[in-house]
Write a protein that holds these residues in place. Structure first.
Motif, PDB file in Angstrom:
ATOM      1  N   LEU A 218      36.369  24.578  84.557  1.00 22.82           N
ATOM      2  CA  LEU A 218      35.492  23.949  85.548  1.00 22.82           C
ATOM      3  C   LEU A 218      34.504  22.961  84.937  1.00 22.82           C
ATOM      4  N   GLU A 219      34.768  22.531  83.683  1.00 16.03           N
ATOM      5  CA  GLU A 219      33.766  21.679  83.018  1.00 16.03           C
ATOM      6  C   GLU A 219      33.550  20.354  83.734  1.00 16.03           C
ATOM      7  N   LYS A 220      34.578  19.879  84.460  1.00 11.77           N
ATOM      8  CA  LYS A 220      34.443  18.574  85.119  1.00 11.77           C
ATOM      9  C   LYS A 220      33.592  18.629  86.393  1.00 11.77           C
ATOM     10  N   PHE A 221      33.298  19.847  86.866  1.00 10.94           N
ATOM     11  CA  PHE A 221      32.533  19.962  88.115  1.00 10.94           C
ATOM     12  C   PHE A 221      31.040  20.080  87.820  1.00 10.94           C
ATOM     13  N   CYS A 222      30.230  19.495  88.698  1.00 15.72           N
ATOM     14  CA  CYS A 222      28.783  19.616  88.507  1.00 15.72           C
ATOM     15  C   CYS A 222      28.136  19.788  89.875  1.00 15.72           C
ATOM     16  N   SER A 223      26.842  20.067  89.857  1.00 18.76           N
ATOM     17  CA  SER A 223      26.168  20.366  91.120  1.00 18.76           C
ATOM     18  C   SER A 223      26.212  19.161  92.068  1.00 18.76           C
ATOM     19  N   TYR A 224      26.424  17.947  91.512  1.00 26.59           N
ATOM     20  CA  TYR A 224      26.480  16.774  92.401  1.00 26.59           C
ATOM     21  C   TYR A 224      27.670  16.852  93.366  1.00 26.59           C
ATOM     22  N   HIS A 225      28.738  17.499  92.938  1.00 26.87           N
ATOM     23  CA  HIS A 225      29.887  17.663  93.833  1.00 26.87           C
ATOM     24  C   HIS A 225      29.505  18.483  95.067  1.00 26.87           C
ATOM     25  N   VAL A 226      28.815  19.618  94.836  1.00 30.42           N
ATOM     26  CA  VAL A 226      28.466  20.438  96.002  1.00 30.42           C
ATOM     27  C   VAL A 226      27.344  19.798  96.821  1.00 30.42           C
ATOM     28  N   LYS A 227      26.447  19.082  96.137  1.00 30.68           N
ATOM     29  CA  LYS A 227      25.367  18.398  96.866  1.00 30.68           C
ATOM     30  C   LYS A 227      25.977  17.357  97.820  1.00 30.68           C
ATOM     31  N   THR A 228      26.983  16.631  97.327  1.00 25.18           N
ATOM     32  CA  THR A 228      27.643  15.619  98.160  1.00 25.18           C
ATOM     33  C   THR A 228      28.352  16.270  99.343  1.00 25.18           C
ATOM     34  N   ALA A 229      29.063  17.368  99.070  1.00 23.42           N
ATOM     35  CA  ALA A 229      29.750  18.083 100.156  1.00 23.42           C
ATOM     36  C   ALA A 229      28.726  18.581 101.174  1.00 23.42           C
ATOM     37  N   PHE A 230      27.574  19.033 100.677  1.00 24.00           N
ATOM     38  CA  PHE A 230      26.521  19.521 101.563  1.00 24.00           C
ATOM     39  C   PHE A 230      26.008  18.392 102.469  1.00 24.00           C
ATOM     40  N   LEU A 231      25.759  17.203 101.882  1.00 24.92           N
ATOM     41  CA  LEU A 231      25.259  16.081 102.691  1.00 24.92           C
ATOM     42  C   LEU A 231      26.289  15.678 103.750  1.00 24.92           C
ATOM     43  N   HIS A 232      27.575  15.709 103.371  1.00 24.60           N
ATOM     44  CA  HIS A 232      28.617  15.427 104.367  1.00 24.60           C
ATOM     45  C   HIS A 232      28.610  16.493 105.470  1.00 24.60           C
ATOM     46  N   SER A 233      28.336  17.747 105.084  1.00 24.51           N
ATOM     47  CA  SER A 233      28.256  18.817 106.090  1.00 24.51           C
ATOM     48  C   SER A 233      27.109  18.561 107.066  1.00 24.51           C
ATOM     49  N   CYS A 234      26.012  18.015 106.539  1.00 23.93           N
ATOM     50  CA  CYS A 234      24.851  17.726 107.402  1.00 23.93           C
ATOM     51  C   CYS A 234      25.177  16.684 108.461  1.00 23.93           C
ATOM     52  N   ILE A 235      26.087  15.752 108.143  1.00 23.85           N
ATOM     53  CA  ILE A 235      26.422  14.776 109.188  1.00 23.85           C
ATOM     54  C   ILE A 235      27.591  15.265 110.045  1.00 23.85           C
ATOM     55  N   THR A 236      28.359  16.232 109.520  1.00 26.18           N
ATOM     56  CA  THR A 236      29.432  16.819 110.334  1.00 26.18           C
ATOM     57  C   THR A 236      28.818  17.703 111.412  1.00 26.18           C
ATOM     58  N   TRP A 237      27.736  18.419 111.040  1.00 21.27           N
ATOM     59  CA  TRP A 237      27.002  19.265 111.987  1.00 21.27           C
ATOM     60  C   TRP A 237      25.561  18.760 112.035  1.00 21.27           C
ATOM     61  N   PRO A 238      25.314  17.701 112.846  1.00 25.29           N
ATOM     62  CA  PRO A 238      24.028  16.989 112.729  1.00 25.29           C
ATOM     63  C   PRO A 238      22.830  17.692 113.378  1.00 25.29           C
ATOM     64  N   ASN A 239      23.071  18.639 114.285  1.00 22.79           N
ATOM     65  CA  ASN A 239      21.949  19.183 115.060  1.00 22.79           C
ATOM     66  C   ASN A 239      21.291  20.382 114.388  1.00 22.79           C
ATOM     67  N   ASP A 240      19.992  20.511 114.617  1.00 22.12           N
ATOM     68  CA  ASP A 240      19.275  21.659 114.046  1.00 22.12           C
ATOM     69  C   ASP A 240      19.847  22.970 114.579  1.00 22.12           C
ATOM     70  N   SER A 241      20.360  22.917 115.805  1.00 19.02           N
ATOM     71  CA  SER A 241      20.915  24.152 116.398  1.00 19.02           C
ATOM     72  C   SER A 241      22.185  24.612 115.666  1.00 19.02           C
ATOM     73  N   ASP A 242      22.779  23.715 114.860  1.00 22.31           N
ATOM     74  CA  ASP A 242      23.958  24.110 114.063  1.00 22.31           C
ATOM     75  C   ASP A 242      23.550  24.883 112.818  1.00 22.31           C
ATOM     76  N   TRP A 243      22.239  24.949 112.538  1.00 23.46           N
ATOM     77  CA  TRP A 243      21.766  25.497 111.259  1.00 23.46           C
ATOM     78  C   TRP A 243      20.654  26.530 111.444  1.00 23.46           C
TER      79      TRP A 243
END
Length: 307
Positions: A218-243
């Protein structure tokens, strides 16, 4: 999730931000993330000149080297704490300080960052798709913020000369994560609480734990990968009621599902640069390895959190 007070923080990042005026950016590859920098006019500050290559490009390598020397000298003057400068890591934009203080060692990454007050490059045009989540006005305001460039070796360069810079949006990411609500009152003292930040913490923690278990794979993976996936999740589920705060379990698994999907397709689009895929296709086997490990955690109640 009782274990949200996640492992003691022992790694810190400090951006050393230097303002730079009237620079020209030339793409160094087709990702739209890496650039050569040159000055449009001879800089007023003559100090810059010693960091230029013969062709007028600003050398990230020379600047990092000079900064490293300054830091080494300064560290010698620190008497009451044992501080050392770690060995240079190939391709890393950071100069790492190790601070020995019982009970644990702390490492501080100092990242040389240029701050250019100019419009973002064309490659960012279709990125930052936050209209539904944070609104059109916020997007416009964020795009007016200055451009950060960090001294980062571009591995796909044919001749590694150390004069490429990568655009960085860490200041924008920080703003979005802190002002994450679709409504303005989300997580304010008297407003409704959400679990977005907790989700991001858990995603980072899960990857950290798996990286400790499988460092080679897993050396090629870093926290930026999950941070990016997280930001994409925020626009996939944009409403506060989703969280809703009480739905952390469900939201975390939803974010993980999104990330798993990216790993299976070997496609994780940079949040700000739509044509840049953070998962290079030649690493498919690694993506599948991580996706198997995450699926195992997901289906077995996250044993790695309890080890």
């Amino acid at each position: 999730f009782p274990y949200l007070q996640i492992s003691k923080p022992n790694e810190f990042d400090i951006m050393l931000v230097m303002p730079v005026a009237r620079i020209q950016l030339d793409e160094s590859d087709d990702t739209g993330a890496f650039y050569y920098i040159s000055f449009k006019r001879t800089p007023k500050e003559k100090g810059w000149l010693k960091f230029l290559e013969e062709d007028g490009k600003l050398s990230a390598f020379k600047m990092l080297q000079a900064l490293r020397e300054i830091i080494k000298q300064e560290v010698k003057n620190i008497k009451d704490v044992e501080v050392t400068v770690a060995r240079k890591k190939v391709g890393s934009p950071a100069i790492t300080l190790q601070i020995k203080n019982p009970p644990s060692e702390i490492s501080v990454d100092i990242i040389l960052t240029l701050d250019a007050q100019q419009s973002w490059p064309l490659s960012t045009q279709g990125g930052l798709k936050i209209e539904q989540w944070l609104g059109t006005k916020v997007r416009r305001d964020l795009r007016f913020r200055s451009l950060y460039l960090v001294a980062k070796q571009n591995k796909s360069e044919k001749v590694l000369r150390g004069n490429t810079w990568r655009i960085s949006f860490s200041h924008i990411e920080k703003y979005m994560i802190n002002n994450h609500g679709n409504s303005k009152t989300c997580c304010e003292s008297d407003g409704p609480k959400c679990c977005r930040k907790a989700c991001l913490k858990l995603l980072k923690y899960l990857l950290e734990q798996l990286k400790m278990k499988y460092p080679k794979e897993l050396e090629k993976f870093c926290s930026y990968h999950v941070k990016t996936a997280f930001l994409h999740s925020c626009i996939t589920w944009p409403n506060d009621s989703d969280w809703h705060l009480g739905d952390l379990d469900h939201c975390f698994q939803q974010c993980l599902g999104f990330f798993l999907d990216c790993l299976q397709k070997s496609q994780l689009t940079h949040f700000f640069i739509p044509r840049y895929n953070l998962l290079s296709l030649e690493d498919k086997a690694r993506h599948h390895f991580l996706s198997r490990k995450i699926s195992h955690e997901l289906n077995n109640g996250f044993p790695v959190f309890h080890e």
